[in-house]
Design a protein around this motif. Structure first.
Motif, PDB file in Angstrom:
ATOM      1  N   ARG A   8       0.822  -1.215   0.000  1.00 20.83           N
ATOM      2  CA  ARG A   8       0.000   0.000   0.000  1.00 20.83           C
ATOM      3  C   ARG A   8       0.855   1.263   0.000  1.00 20.83           C
ATOM      4  O   ARG A   8       0.508   2.249  -0.639  1.00 20.83           O
ATOM      5  N   LEU A   9       1.969   1.225   0.699  1.00 23.08           N
ATOM      6  CA  LEU A   9       2.879   2.374   0.671  1.00 23.08           C
ATOM      7  C   LEU A   9       3.512   2.537  -0.706  1.00 23.08           C
ATOM      8  O   LEU A   9       3.683   3.667  -1.177  1.00 23.08           O
ATOM      9  N   LEU A  10       3.826   1.441  -1.350  1.00 30.82           N
ATOM     10  CA  LEU A  10       4.352   1.510  -2.714  1.00 30.82           C
ATOM     11  C   LEU A  10       3.304   2.081  -3.661  1.00 30.82           C
ATOM     12  O   LEU A  10       3.609   2.951  -4.486  1.00 30.82           O
ATOM     13  N   LEU A  11       2.075   1.639  -3.528  1.00 29.20           N
ATOM     14  CA  LEU A  11       0.984   2.167  -4.338  1.00 29.20           C
ATOM     15  C   LEU A  11       0.756   3.655  -4.054  1.00 29.20           C
ATOM     16  O   LEU A  11       0.499   4.434  -4.971  1.00 29.20           O
TER      17      LEU A  11
ATOM     18  N   VAL B 172      -2.947  11.592  -0.357  1.00 28.86           N
ATOM     19  CA  VAL B 172      -2.868  10.508  -1.335  1.00 28.86           C
ATOM     20  C   VAL B 172      -2.973   9.152  -0.628  1.00 28.86           C
ATOM     21  O   VAL B 172      -3.627   8.235  -1.127  1.00 28.86           O
ATOM     22  N   PHE B 173      -2.358   9.017   0.544  1.00 28.46           N
ATOM     23  CA  PHE B 173      -2.456   7.771   1.300  1.00 28.46           C
ATOM     24  C   PHE B 173      -3.909   7.473   1.661  1.00 28.46           C
ATOM     25  O   PHE B 173      -4.379   6.343   1.496  1.00 28.46           O
ATOM     26  N   PHE B 174      -4.637   8.480   2.140  1.00 28.28           N
ATOM     27  CA  PHE B 174      -6.055   8.276   2.468  1.00 28.28           C
ATOM     28  C   PHE B 174      -6.871   7.954   1.218  1.00 28.28           C
ATOM     29  O   PHE B 174      -7.772   7.108   1.259  1.00 28.28           O
ATOM     30  N   PHE B 175      -6.553   8.591   0.121  1.00 33.28           N
ATOM     31  CA  PHE B 175      -7.232   8.290  -1.135  1.00 33.28           C
ATOM     32  C   PHE B 175      -7.003   6.835  -1.549  1.00 33.28           C
ATOM     33  O   PHE B 175      -7.948   6.136  -1.941  1.00 33.28           O
TER      34      PHE B 175
ATOM     35  N   LEU C  16      -8.992   4.506   0.846  1.00 32.08           N
ATOM     36  CA  LEU C  16     -10.424   4.505   0.535  1.00 32.08           C
ATOM     37  C   LEU C  16     -10.709   3.783  -0.783  1.00 32.08           C
ATOM     38  O   LEU C  16     -11.708   3.076  -0.893  1.00 32.08           O
ATOM     39  N   SER C  17      -9.848   3.942  -1.755  1.00 35.06           N
ATOM     40  CA  SER C  17     -10.036   3.255  -3.033  1.00 35.06           C
ATOM     41  C   SER C  17      -9.947   1.743  -2.874  1.00 35.06           C
ATOM     42  O   SER C  17     -10.756   0.999  -3.436  1.00 35.06           O
ATOM     43  N   ILE C  18      -8.971   1.288  -2.105  1.00 36.19           N
ATOM     44  CA  ILE C  18      -8.829  -0.151  -1.872  1.00 36.19           C
ATOM     45  C   ILE C  18     -10.023  -0.690  -1.097  1.00 36.19           C
ATOM     46  O   ILE C  18     -10.577  -1.747  -1.435  1.00 36.19           O
TER      47      ILE C  18
END
Length: 91
Positions: free
Chosen positions: A11-14, A57-60, A63-65
């Protein structure tokens, strides 16, 4: 069902990839942003901007996942195979 992005590292990479793409598009399309980064400002201004953007961006991404997993779980069931087929064709 486990997905490849269920680990924090993935997730951090994404998040990083999404951040880079976001900044690239933002830099190419927004003149005010270009002026901000190309002029001389205190380093703290850049750090605050980058950290704020990374958190958003991390929260986005999270939420997307979550939304994707919810949709996948909702529509992919063996009880309703035709509805599952529609999801397979739409993807």
């Amino acid at each position: 069902m486990k997905f490849w992005f269920d680990t924090l590292r993935s997730r951090l990479l994404l998040t990083f990839i999404t951040y880079v793409l976001y900044m690239l598009l933002y830099f190419l399309t927004d003149e005010v942003m270009r002026d901000f980064y190309l002029e001389k400002h205190p380093v703290w201004d850049y750090v605050v901007d980058i950290l704020t953007t990374l958190v958003c961006v991390f929260f986005f991404v999270q939420l997307s996942i979550c939304y994707s997993k919810l949709i996948y779980r909702r529509f992919m069931s063996l009880a309703h195979p035709y509805r599952s087929l529609i999801v397979f064709f739409v993807r």
